[in-house]
Enzyme design. Sequence first.
Site, PDB file in Angstrom:
ATOM      1  N   ARG A  89      25.733  45.291  54.945  1.00  0.00           N
ATOM      2  CA  ARG A  89      26.108  44.357  56.018  1.00  0.00           C
ATOM      3  C   ARG A  89      26.197  45.092  57.356  1.00  0.00           C
ATOM      4  NH1 ARG A  89      31.604  42.384  54.076  1.00  0.00           N
ATOM      5  NH2 ARG A  89      31.697  41.383  56.106  1.00  0.00           N
ATOM      6  N   LYS A  95      38.675  43.604  46.525  1.00  0.00           N
ATOM      7  CA  LYS A  95      39.391  44.876  46.404  1.00  0.00           C
ATOM      8  C   LYS A  95      40.871  44.640  46.132  1.00  0.00           C
ATOM      9  CE  LYS A  95      37.434  45.927  50.297  1.00  0.00           C
ATOM     10  NZ  LYS A  95      36.825  46.384  51.526  1.00  0.00           N
ATOM     11  N   SER A 149      34.818  40.390  50.406  1.00  0.00           N
ATOM     12  CA  SER A 149      34.980  41.837  50.533  1.00  0.00           C
ATOM     13  C   SER A 149      36.458  42.216  50.466  1.00  0.00           C
ATOM     14  CB  SER A 149      34.355  42.293  51.858  1.00  0.00           C
ATOM     15  OG  SER A 149      34.675  43.614  52.136  1.00  0.00           O
ATOM     16  N   ASP A 204      31.301  46.042  46.449  1.00  0.00           N
ATOM     17  CA  ASP A 204      31.627  45.903  47.876  1.00  0.00           C
ATOM     18  C   ASP A 204      31.118  47.089  48.687  1.00  0.00           C
ATOM     19  OD1 ASP A 204      32.997  44.581  50.148  1.00  0.00           O
ATOM     20  OD2 ASP A 204      34.175  46.420  50.121  1.00  0.00           O
ATOM     21  N   HIS A 235      47.801  42.592  53.226  1.00  0.00           N
ATOM     22  CA  HIS A 235      46.599  43.189  53.814  1.00  0.00           C
ATOM     23  C   HIS A 235      46.455  42.696  55.243  1.00  0.00           C
ATOM     24  CE1 HIS A 235      42.658  45.060  53.934  1.00  0.00           C
ATOM     25  NE2 HIS A 235      42.215  43.971  54.523  1.00  0.00           N
TER      26      HIS A 235
HETATM   27  N1  URA Z   1      37.529  44.525  55.809  1.00  0.00           N
HETATM   28  C1  URA Z   1      36.875  44.546  54.636  1.00  0.00           C
HETATM   29  O1  URA Z   1      37.312  45.181  53.685  1.00  0.00           O
HETATM   30  N2  URA Z   1      35.722  43.874  54.523  1.00  0.00           N
HETATM   31  C2  URA Z   1      35.200  43.147  55.533  1.00  0.00           C
HETATM   32  O2  URA Z   1      34.185  42.546  55.361  1.00  0.00           O
HETATM   33  C3  URA Z   1      35.895  43.130  56.744  1.00  0.00           C
HETATM   34  C4  URA Z   1      37.065  43.819  56.865  1.00  0.00           C
END
Ligand code: URA
Length: 436
Positions: free
Chosen positions: A170, A189, A185, A163, A84
């Site tokens: 947020r 995922k 976050s 999320d 990622h």
């Molecule tokens: N990418 C995400 O999935 N969440 C975040 O908080 C920041 C970047």
Amino acid sequence: MHNHPARLIARKRDAGELGPAEIRDLVSGVVDGSLGDAQLGAFLMAVCCNGMTPAETAALTLAMRDSGRVLQHPHVTRPKIDKHSTGGVGDKVSLLLAPLVAAAGVAVPMVSGRGLGHTGGTIDKLAALPGYRTDLSIERFQQVLEQCGYAMAAPSAEIAPADRRMYATRDISGTVESIPLITSSILSKKLAEGIDGLVMDVKTGRAAFMVQEHDAISLMESLVAVGRAAGIKMAALLTDMDHPLGQALGNSLEVIEVVQALDGPCPDDLREVTLALGAEMLLLAGVAGDLDSARATLVRLWQDGVVRQVFRHNLELQGGDPRVLDDVSLLGRAPHVVAVEARRPGFVVDVDPLALGHVVVDLGGGRRQPSDAIDPQVGIVLKHGLGDAVQTGDALAFVHARTAAAAQAAAERVAAAMPVGDEKRRRGALVKRRLV
Ligand code: URA
């Protein structure tokens, strides 16, 4: 909710610590709506101001992961490793990396996001491939993974739904920049993909989510610690986003760069970052003993055409037109392509990724609003990089635009983002730090 949310929020406000059951309670309130918007906003602000311990962050991550479906891949015998990136300009690494690592015997279940602000997203890039589907059902995603070693999909509503609400809140409450909230976050995922290990590419520099290196290092450390606490293998690289990655910026142009790189020229920086991340993935998977041999394996698979075959197989399985491998003109071309010329001789003294990323968004290649449609064919192709010598009239870059006026306006901004001067500058290290 078993606990009164106001009491938990107040404890975080006073910099106290929450236990795993209390955090799970709050997250279930996020999903079932029993935690109101004001309460969620207050909780997020309290975390943003007072932080979380590693144990709290891990508990939050797991609760968010478990808020939706957690994939399992019982028929996949290979180790399952993903990568990622925190996002950048010209970062098309995933498109090369997934088939590369799959060719080496690793399964890569990759759920990716759309572009965010000036940074591109893998899902938007894949949408430029004629016919390619990323809206796979979980069952189809698993089949594709089994059959070709990697699958690429957009997150379904079933993955970490907590999320979605937390991120949206947020975004409008000034609480995006919080290391525990970013960590949970991202990892919630990724953990829901059913992976055994994850390599994080944390970017730093002008166009990175974390501009300052010390912030990026804190995020890297948090991601590695929390990922491990959640039970998966972790490695992280800190990589440069003070300049764009590769030469193509814009979805279809980036896909063309990737298709060409499968068996032809690949920009050195793109190749370097791809191999560095790929080698870490092979190490986590246990299919290579050290970084040098991992890298040698990847180079051989790339040179021998195996990566191209795996890419083709995935393309066929996900509905894409495999003819693009032999004819990139099938991806189409924006009608107006104009050169950005050097106005004096000298050296390219900067290639500003933030400015270029904004130009791509304004050409229609990114979104200003989440609901905006993307024009896949627009963008910029860089012909020179930092430190290159140029003569007056040399093309620094080409702008691909939908209209002549848009091309002209973009060309002016690209010229400003790529100034020519007298000093020959060199790009710093691409991989700045490794955390394993
Ligand atoms: N990418 C995400 O999935 N969440 C975040 O908080 C920041 C970047």
